[in-house]
Motif scaffolding. Structure first.
Motif, PDB file in Angstrom:
ATOM      1  N   SER A 102       0.797  -1.230   0.000  1.00 51.94           N
ATOM      2  CA  SER A 102       0.000   0.000   0.000  1.00 51.94           C
ATOM      3  C   SER A 102       0.828   1.277   0.000  1.00 51.94           C
ATOM      4  O   SER A 102       0.322   2.345  -0.348  1.00 51.94           O
ATOM      5  CB  SER A 102      -0.928   0.006   1.219  1.00 51.94           C
ATOM      6  OG  SER A 102      -0.165  -0.034   2.421  1.00 51.94           O
ATOM      7  N   LYS A 153      -3.589  -0.459  -6.620  1.00 56.24           N
ATOM      8  CA  LYS A 153      -2.314   0.250  -6.777  1.00 56.24           C
ATOM      9  C   LYS A 153      -2.164   0.784  -8.202  1.00 56.24           C
ATOM     10  O   LYS A 153      -1.735   1.933  -8.402  1.00 56.24           O
ATOM     11  CB  LYS A 153      -1.160  -0.697  -6.437  1.00 56.24           C
ATOM     12  CG  LYS A 153       0.243  -0.149  -6.715  1.00 56.24           C
ATOM     13  CD  LYS A 153       0.539   1.102  -5.923  1.00 56.24           C
ATOM     14  CE  LYS A 153       0.452   0.842  -4.438  1.00 56.24           C
ATOM     15  NZ  LYS A 153       1.482  -0.096  -3.960  1.00 56.24           N
ATOM     16  N   LYS A 191      -4.455   1.641 -10.307  1.00 58.04           N
ATOM     17  CA  LYS A 191      -5.356   2.786 -10.503  1.00 58.04           C
ATOM     18  C   LYS A 191      -4.801   4.038  -9.822  1.00 58.04           C
ATOM     19  O   LYS A 191      -4.913   5.151 -10.351  1.00 58.04           O
ATOM     20  CB  LYS A 191      -6.748   2.456  -9.976  1.00 58.04           C
ATOM     21  CG  LYS A 191      -7.493   1.431 -10.826  1.00 58.04           C
ATOM     22  CD  LYS A 191      -8.905   1.193 -10.321  1.00 58.04           C
ATOM     23  CE  LYS A 191      -9.651   0.221 -11.239  1.00 58.04           C
ATOM     24  NZ  LYS A 191     -11.053   0.008 -10.815  1.00 58.04           N
ATOM     25  N   GLN A 192      -4.193   3.873  -8.656  1.00 59.39           N
ATOM     26  CA  GLN A 192      -3.541   5.008  -8.008  1.00 59.39           C
ATOM     27  C   GLN A 192      -2.421   5.564  -8.885  1.00 59.39           C
ATOM     28  O   GLN A 192      -2.285   6.789  -9.056  1.00 59.39           O
ATOM     29  CB  GLN A 192      -2.971   4.584  -6.654  1.00 59.39           C
ATOM     30  CG  GLN A 192      -4.013   4.278  -5.591  1.00 59.39           C
ATOM     31  CD  GLN A 192      -3.380   3.710  -4.337  1.00 59.39           C
ATOM     32  OE1 GLN A 192      -2.543   2.795  -4.406  1.00 59.39           O
ATOM     33  NE2 GLN A 192      -3.768   4.244  -3.177  1.00 59.39           N
ATOM     34  N   GLU A 210      -8.193   6.804  -1.253  1.00 55.53           N
ATOM     35  CA  GLU A 210      -7.063   6.036  -1.786  1.00 55.53           C
ATOM     36  C   GLU A 210      -5.953   6.904  -2.374  1.00 55.53           C
ATOM     37  O   GLU A 210      -4.858   6.412  -2.627  1.00 55.53           O
ATOM     38  CB  GLU A 210      -7.560   5.052  -2.855  1.00 55.53           C
ATOM     39  CG  GLU A 210      -8.717   4.173  -2.426  1.00 55.53           C
ATOM     40  CD  GLU A 210      -8.381   3.284  -1.226  1.00 55.53           C
ATOM     41  OE1 GLU A 210      -7.187   3.128  -0.915  1.00 55.53           O
ATOM     42  OE2 GLU A 210      -9.312   2.753  -0.604  1.00 55.53           O
ATOM     43  N   CYS A 211      -6.254   8.179  -2.595  1.00 56.43           N
ATOM     44  CA  CYS A 211      -5.234   9.060  -3.189  1.00 56.43           C
ATOM     45  C   CYS A 211      -4.835  10.191  -2.244  1.00 56.43           C
ATOM     46  O   CYS A 211      -3.664  10.342  -1.904  1.00 56.43           O
ATOM     47  CB  CYS A 211      -5.751   9.624  -4.518  1.00 56.43           C
ATOM     48  SG  CYS A 211      -6.021   8.363  -5.793  1.00 56.43           S
ATOM     49  N   ALA A 227      -3.869   8.846   1.196  1.00 61.57           N
ATOM     50  CA  ALA A 227      -2.626   8.075   1.053  1.00 61.57           C
ATOM     51  C   ALA A 227      -1.411   8.984   0.908  1.00 61.57           C
ATOM     52  O   ALA A 227      -0.271   8.512   1.001  1.00 61.57           O
ATOM     53  CB  ALA A 227      -2.732   7.148  -0.151  1.00 61.57           C
TER      54      ALA A 227
END
Length: 269
Positions: free
Chosen positions: A39, A96, A98-99, A136-137, A140
């Motif tokens: 992650s 991951k 897509k991030q 998630e972005c 993170a």
């Protein structure tokens, strides 16, 4: 530990793991899955450059080298286009990738429309997209920005960098070289402007001094014209006025002569 220090620590960890001489192709493939699923890891070029990965070539796990290359330089849409030729990704790998796709888009565009992101990330609705961007972005720490629901867009303020793609380094060097050349030209122009300003300042100062000298000369000339020999003009005028006054006073105090009587013929006094 901030995100950069964490990245460096994770890269060092996986580099040491992959560099071990005890690996089989299966164990190497498993390490690739672990690295691309982690992650907090978003850089893979150091792992991709390790010679131990050559053990995977010609084996049933050779596709994992392509997977690692995809995570270093590719996007989610690249995987979808070649899914039949690559190993199946686990959910953490999909997240991951897509991030990483968002980071790639943010490299060249600071305003990302929802429509573009929905298509790029294969997300079905705006609510799911906004949850992905926030959780998630942004949380993170890989991007910072603002969600504009009215305009249906994501305004990027910061995005973490990805691994350099093949040929990208040469382009960056060329871009920096052009920037340096333009900076030198601007600096030369500024220096010329400074030199011109200094010359103009010296010229203006010299002109002011000349004007002052001319004014002093005019003052001296006017001062000299205010004298007649050793007798000031003002004093001379006053003296002449005094003489006129004396003549006037003398005339005023003199007794007047009597006018002789007139005789009119034919009339008796």
């Amino acid at each position: 530990m901030d995100i950069e220090e964490n990245q460096a620590h994770l890269i060092d960890h996986f580099v040491k793991q992959v560099s071990s001489d005890t690996h089989t192709p299966f164990s190497l493939a498993n390490l690739i899955v672990q690295a691309t699923s982690h992650s907090s890891l978003f850089a893979f070029s150091e792992i991709l450059a390790l010679p131990n990965l050559l053990q995977l070539q010609g084996t049933e796990y050779s596709g994992y080298i392509d997977v690692l290359r995809l995570f270093a330089h590719g996007r989610w849409r690249d995987y979808k286009s070649n899914a039949g030729l690559l190993p199946l990704l686990v959910p953490d790998q999909i997240l991951k990738l897509k991030q990483l796709s968002v980071l790639t888009l943010a490299e060249t565009n600071k305003v990302l429309s929802y429509d573009q992101l929905l298509e790029e990330l294969d997300i079905s609705n705006v609510r799911e997209l906004e949850d992905f961007l926030i959780n998630e972005c942004i949380y993170a720490g890989i991007v910072k920005g603002k969600l504009d629901q009215k305009q249906r867009r994501f305004e990027v303020q910061f995005a973490a960098g990805r691994d350099l793609r093949p040929g990208q380094l040469d382009n960056m060097i060329q871009t920096l070289g052009n920037w340096l050349e333009n900076s030198d030209n601007v600096l030369l122009t500024i220096q010329e402007k400074i030199k011109w300003a200094e010359t103009k300042s010296v010229s203006d100062t010299k002109h002011q001094e000349e004007v002052k000298e001319r004014v002093e000369e005019v003052k001296k000339s006017l001062s000299l014209k205010g004298y007649n020999g050793n007798r000031p003009l003002g004093k001379m005028m006053c003296s002449e006025s005094d003489e006129e006054m004396e003549f006037y006073e003398h005339d005023r105090i003199q007794p007047k002569r009597r006018r002789p009587p007139r005789h009119f013929y034919g009339l008796k006094p």
